[in-house]
Design a protein around this motif. Structure first.
Motif, PDB file in Angstrom:
ATOM      1  N   LEU A   8       0.772  -1.203   0.009  1.00  0.00           N
ATOM      2  CA  LEU A   8      -0.090   0.053   0.067  1.00  0.00           C
ATOM      3  C   LEU A   8       1.002   1.199  -0.004  1.00  0.00           C
ATOM      4  CD1 LEU A   8      -2.685  -1.068   2.693  1.00  0.00           C
ATOM      5  CD2 LEU A   8      -2.654  -1.092   0.169  1.00  0.00           C
ATOM      6  N   VAL A   9       0.673   2.264  -0.833  1.00  0.00           N
ATOM      7  CA  VAL A   9       1.447   3.281  -1.113  1.00  0.00           C
ATOM      8  C   VAL A   9       0.617   4.673  -0.898  1.00  0.00           C
ATOM      9  CG1 VAL A   9       2.915   4.734  -2.763  1.00  0.00           C
ATOM     10  CG2 VAL A   9       3.141   1.994  -2.699  1.00  0.00           C
ATOM     11  N   GLU A  10       1.214   5.206   0.048  1.00  0.00           N
ATOM     12  CA  GLU A  10       0.366   6.799   0.205  1.00  0.00           C
ATOM     13  C   GLU A  10       0.888   7.808  -0.483  1.00  0.00           C
ATOM     14  OE1 GLU A  10      -2.233   6.961   2.614  1.00  0.00           O
ATOM     15  OE2 GLU A  10      -1.886   5.188   3.591  1.00  0.00           O
ATOM     16  N   GLY A  11      -0.082   8.784  -0.933  1.00  0.00           N
ATOM     17  CA  GLY A  11       0.236   9.865  -1.633  1.00  0.00           C
ATOM     18  C   GLY A  11       0.035  10.149  -2.962  1.00  0.00           C
ATOM     19  N   MET A  12      -0.177   8.900  -3.772  1.00  0.00           N
ATOM     20  CA  MET A  12      -0.049   8.834  -5.247  1.00  0.00           C
ATOM     21  C   MET A  12      -1.449   9.383  -5.845  1.00  0.00           C
ATOM     22  SD  MET A  12       1.482   5.069  -5.735  1.00  0.00           S
ATOM     23  CE  MET A  12       1.276   5.120  -7.451  1.00  0.00           C
ATOM     24  N   PRO A  40      -6.475   7.959  -5.767  1.00  0.00           N
ATOM     25  CA  PRO A  40      -6.041   9.096  -5.012  1.00  0.00           C
ATOM     26  C   PRO A  40      -6.858   9.317  -4.041  1.00  0.00           C
ATOM     27  CG  PRO A  40      -6.720   9.395  -7.694  1.00  0.00           C
ATOM     28  CD  PRO A  40      -6.968   7.761  -7.035  1.00  0.00           C
ATOM     29  N   GLY A  41      -6.317  10.012  -3.126  1.00  0.00           N
ATOM     30  CA  GLY A  41      -7.001  10.289  -1.748  1.00  0.00           C
ATOM     31  C   GLY A  41      -6.908   9.169  -0.758  1.00  0.00           C
ATOM     32  N   ALA A  42      -6.499   7.885  -1.115  1.00  0.00           N
ATOM     33  CA  ALA A  42      -6.397   6.941  -0.319  1.00  0.00           C
ATOM     34  C   ALA A  42      -5.148   5.909  -0.752  1.00  0.00           C
ATOM     35  CB  ALA A  42      -7.494   5.802  -0.647  1.00  0.00           C
ATOM     36  N   ALA A  43      -4.847   4.986   0.031  1.00  0.00           N
ATOM     37  CA  ALA A  43      -3.607   4.220  -0.264  1.00  0.00           C
ATOM     38  C   ALA A  43      -3.690   3.419  -1.704  1.00  0.00           C
ATOM     39  CB  ALA A  43      -3.227   3.095   0.813  1.00  0.00           C
ATOM     40  N   SER A  69       5.368   7.078   0.321  1.00  0.00           N
ATOM     41  CA  SER A  69       5.787   6.325   1.440  1.00  0.00           C
ATOM     42  C   SER A  69       4.677   5.008   1.482  1.00  0.00           C
ATOM     43  CB  SER A  69       5.465   7.100   2.744  1.00  0.00           C
ATOM     44  OG  SER A  69       4.193   7.425   2.969  1.00  0.00           O
ATOM     45  N   LEU A  70       5.123   3.731   1.898  1.00  0.00           N
ATOM     46  CA  LEU A  70       4.643   2.651   2.118  1.00  0.00           C
ATOM     47  C   LEU A  70       3.628   2.798   3.362  1.00  0.00           C
ATOM     48  CD1 LEU A  70       6.942  -0.292   1.665  1.00  0.00           C
ATOM     49  CD2 LEU A  70       5.291   0.469   0.145  1.00  0.00           C
ATOM     50  N   SER A  71       2.549   2.239   3.316  1.00  0.00           N
ATOM     51  CA  SER A  71       1.526   2.361   4.299  1.00  0.00           C
ATOM     52  C   SER A  71       1.593   1.012   5.026  1.00  0.00           C
ATOM     53  CB  SER A  71      -0.049   2.564   3.822  1.00  0.00           C
ATOM     54  OG  SER A  71      -0.680   2.456   4.866  1.00  0.00           O
ATOM     55  N   ASP A  72       1.697   1.067   6.447  1.00  0.00           N
ATOM     56  CA  ASP A  72       1.836   0.028   7.306  1.00  0.00           C
ATOM     57  C   ASP A  72       0.526  -0.829   7.141  1.00  0.00           C
ATOM     58  OD1 ASP A  72       4.279   0.520   8.467  1.00  0.00           O
ATOM     59  OD2 ASP A  72       3.535   1.485   9.838  1.00  0.00           O
TER      60      ASP A  72
END
Length: 75
Positions: A8-12, A40-43, A69-72
C-alpha cells in the motif's frame, strides 16, 4: 518461479505518480513487473512481481525515492 507481493502506497494521485513509483521499483534487482491500482485520496495498491522475494526495506526505499511512502498494513 515468480513471486508476487502487494504494497500500500500513500500519496499517489495521478499517472505521473504511477510512473515514478513504477520506474523506481522496476530498477530493483529481480523485479519483472509492477502494477499499480491508483486510488487518489487513499492508499494505492502496488503489486510487484519478481523472480525472488524482494526485501521490504528495498521496496520502502524505492517508493521513498519516488517521493511516496508505504502504508503499514492494517490488521
Amino acid at each position: 518461479m515468480t513471486t508476487t507481493a502487494d504494497y500500500l502506497v500513500e500519496g499517489m494521485t495521478c499517472g505521473h505518480c504511477v510512473m515514478s513509483v513504477t520506474e523506481e521499483l522496476t530498477a530493483l534487482e529481480g523485479v519483472q513487473h509492477v502494477e499499480v491500482d491508483l486510488r487518489p485520496g487513499a492508499a494505492s495498491t502496488v503489486t510487484v512481481s519478481s523472480d525472488a522475494p524482494i526485501d521490504p526495506d528495498a521496496v520502502r526505499a524505492a517508493v521513498g525515492e519516488a517521493g511516496y511512502s508505504l502504508s503499514d498494513p492494517r490488521p
